[in-house]
Enzyme design. Structure first.
Site, PDB file in Angstrom:
ATOM      1  N   CYS A 294     -58.373 -60.371 -49.771  1.00  0.00           N
ATOM      2  CA  CYS A 294     -56.798 -61.289 -48.958  1.00  0.00           C
ATOM      3  C   CYS A 294     -57.224 -63.164 -48.179  1.00  0.00           C
ATOM      4  CB  CYS A 294     -57.515 -60.537 -47.077  1.00  0.00           C
ATOM      5  SG  CYS A 294     -56.661 -61.213 -46.054  1.00  0.00           S
TER       6      CYS A 294
ATOM      7  N   CYS B 253     -59.766 -65.197 -42.292  1.00  0.00           N
ATOM      8  CA  CYS B 253     -60.621 -64.814 -40.129  1.00  0.00           C
ATOM      9  C   CYS B 253     -61.699 -64.586 -40.387  1.00  0.00           C
ATOM     10  CB  CYS B 253     -59.491 -63.643 -39.963  1.00  0.00           C
ATOM     11  SG  CYS B 253     -57.801 -63.448 -40.300  1.00  0.00           S
TER      12      CYS B 253
ATOM     13  N   CYS C 250     -64.039 -61.326 -40.942  1.00  0.00           N
ATOM     14  CA  CYS C 250     -63.101 -60.192 -41.969  1.00  0.00           C
ATOM     15  C   CYS C 250     -63.925 -60.239 -43.221  1.00  0.00           C
ATOM     16  CB  CYS C 250     -61.763 -60.540 -41.579  1.00  0.00           C
ATOM     17  SG  CYS C 250     -61.258 -58.793 -42.792  1.00  0.00           S
TER      18      CYS C 250
ATOM     19  N   CYS D 168     -53.939 -43.976 -39.635  1.00  0.00           N
ATOM     20  CA  CYS D 168     -54.453 -45.108 -39.523  1.00  0.00           C
ATOM     21  C   CYS D 168     -54.488 -46.140 -41.246  1.00  0.00           C
ATOM     22  CB  CYS D 168     -54.858 -46.264 -39.149  1.00  0.00           C
ATOM     23  SG  CYS D 168     -54.293 -45.574 -36.980  1.00  0.00           S
TER      24      CYS D 168
ATOM     25  N   CYS E 212     -49.590 -44.885 -38.652  1.00  0.00           N
ATOM     26  CA  CYS E 212     -49.795 -46.205 -38.161  1.00  0.00           C
ATOM     27  C   CYS E 212     -50.254 -46.833 -39.462  1.00  0.00           C
ATOM     28  CB  CYS E 212     -51.328 -46.363 -36.851  1.00  0.00           C
ATOM     29  SG  CYS E 212     -51.342 -48.169 -36.741  1.00  0.00           S
TER      30      CYS E 212
ATOM     31  N   CYS F 170     -49.423 -51.287 -31.493  1.00  0.00           N
ATOM     32  CA  CYS F 170     -51.446 -51.249 -31.667  1.00  0.00           C
ATOM     33  C   CYS F 170     -51.807 -52.993 -32.037  1.00  0.00           C
ATOM     34  CB  CYS F 170     -51.708 -50.562 -32.500  1.00  0.00           C
ATOM     35  SG  CYS F 170     -53.630 -50.096 -32.650  1.00  0.00           S
TER      36      CYS F 170
ATOM     37  N   ARG G 229     -58.161 -47.892 -26.847  1.00  0.00           N
ATOM     38  CA  ARG G 229     -58.934 -47.666 -27.561  1.00  0.00           C
ATOM     39  C   ARG G 229     -60.171 -48.418 -27.961  1.00  0.00           C
ATOM     40  NH1 ARG G 229     -56.273 -47.253 -32.896  1.00  0.00           N
ATOM     41  NH2 ARG G 229     -54.861 -45.474 -31.798  1.00  0.00           N
TER      42      ARG G 229
END
Length: 334
Positions: A41, A45, A48, A85, A116, A176, A248
């Site tokens: 990616c 972040c 991550c 998801c 999702c 979400c 969640r």
């Protein structure tokens, strides 16, 4: 901040009362998460392992074939999940990948599951295409407060995230969105993040509260462990501020004791990810979760019924007229 500073027992009691006004306290919505495209990616972040900026030993994988995704969704349904998801490590979905993503949605929907996706940033057209394919939820976390955000991510702005959420809501999909605790943020950052979420109108239908998973090779690997009671407090405040949302337990649940999870459910958490992996990080396996549910007297929530376009009502949901926190007001009533 007043909520966060309440005595712990009082706060959990208030949150439990709000929870019981809108949900069956012994039902937990179960989702399963699959990484449909892993690694490389371009975002930076700091939490991550899928970021291409860090060396975590994660192998890059191409977009999964549609048949593989549908088979995984079918297995998740058999294991008790009501929502499937799918996450891709993209800055935003490319034009060439969108047809495959849209077909995944259609075929998973055909299994009778809620769908999702989390695919990075969306523009208005992409959000509309996903909605037209039948996508129920789109995940796009705010991660932390606006002030602390630049300490965690520099490759996209906080406003970029809010814009994506606005496109998702305008398309008719459900939102979400939540955040991550334990990244070095302060208490007022947690409060500010929840205020941002609670000022979305309507509130996000799903609010994942993640605990940082510290992995070697990531800038946050040496962060101090989060106090479990601070995590529970955040769950409770989220429940009071967003009473109709599913709150969640997400990333970091593998590091939580059964007692900590039980406290979280008592404080208003009513959704989990089910299975042995969340994208690329560990998660308690299905057998352990089933055993915990049996010990606590919990049961999986069935697919929700829609009352109107802005409100989800779980099956057998008790109702009341009790007032609840409104983040747009200077004070709150209970």
């Amino acid at each position: 901040m007043e909520l966060f500073q309440m005595p712990f027992n009082d706060l959990v009691f208030e949150a439990a009362k709000v929870h019981r006004q809108y949900f069956d306290p012994n039902e937990v919505q179960i989702s399963t998460l699959l990484s449909i495209k892993t690694g490389a990616c371009p975002e930076d972040c700091k939490y991550c392992p899928q970021s291409g900026h860090y060396q975590t030993g994660l192998e890059k994988e191409k977009l999964l074939e549609i048949e593989t995704v549908v088979a995984q969704a079918s297995a998740a349904r058999q294991a008790g999940a009501s929502r499937f998801c799918m996450g891709a490590a993209w800055r935003s979905p490319s034009k060439k990948d969108m047809p495959y993503v849209l077909e995944m949605i259609r075929q998973v929907k055909a299994l009778g599951m809620e769908t999702c996706m989390t695919l990075g940033m969306l523009d208005a057209q992409q959000a509309t295409e996903l909605a037209d394919a039948g996508l129920d939820y789109y995940n796009h976390n705010l991660d932390t407060s606006p002030d602390y955000y630049r300490e965690i991510i520099t490759t996209r702005t906080y406003q970029d995230r809010l814009n994506t959420l606005a496109h998702v809501r305008a398309s008719g999909m459900k939102i979400c969105s939540g955040g991550i605790l334990g990244m070095g943020e302060q208490l007022d950052d947690r409060a500010a993040m929840l205020v941002q979420l609670a000022n979305l109108k309507p509130h996000p239908e799903s609010v994942p509260i993640n605990q940082l998973v510290k992995l070697e090779g990531l800038p946050l690997a040496q962060q101090q462990d989060l106090d479990p009671l601070d995590f529970i407090r955040t769950i409770a405040v989220a429940r009071i501020m967003m009473p109709k949302s599913h709150v969640r337990l997400s990333a970091g649940r593998e590091q939580m004791s059964d007692t900590m999870q039980a406290l979280a459910f008592m404080a208003g958490a009513n959704s989990i990810f089910y299975g042995d992996k969340l994208l690329t990080t560990g998660n308690p396996d299905v057998e352990n979760d089933q055993h915990l549910f049996q010990r606590l007297g919990l049961k999986p929530q069935q697919r929700i019924q829609q009352k109107d376009s802005n409100e989800q009502i779980p099956v057998s949901c008790p109702r009341s007229n009790t007032m609840f926190y409104d983040a747009t007001l200077e004070s709150h009533k209970r």
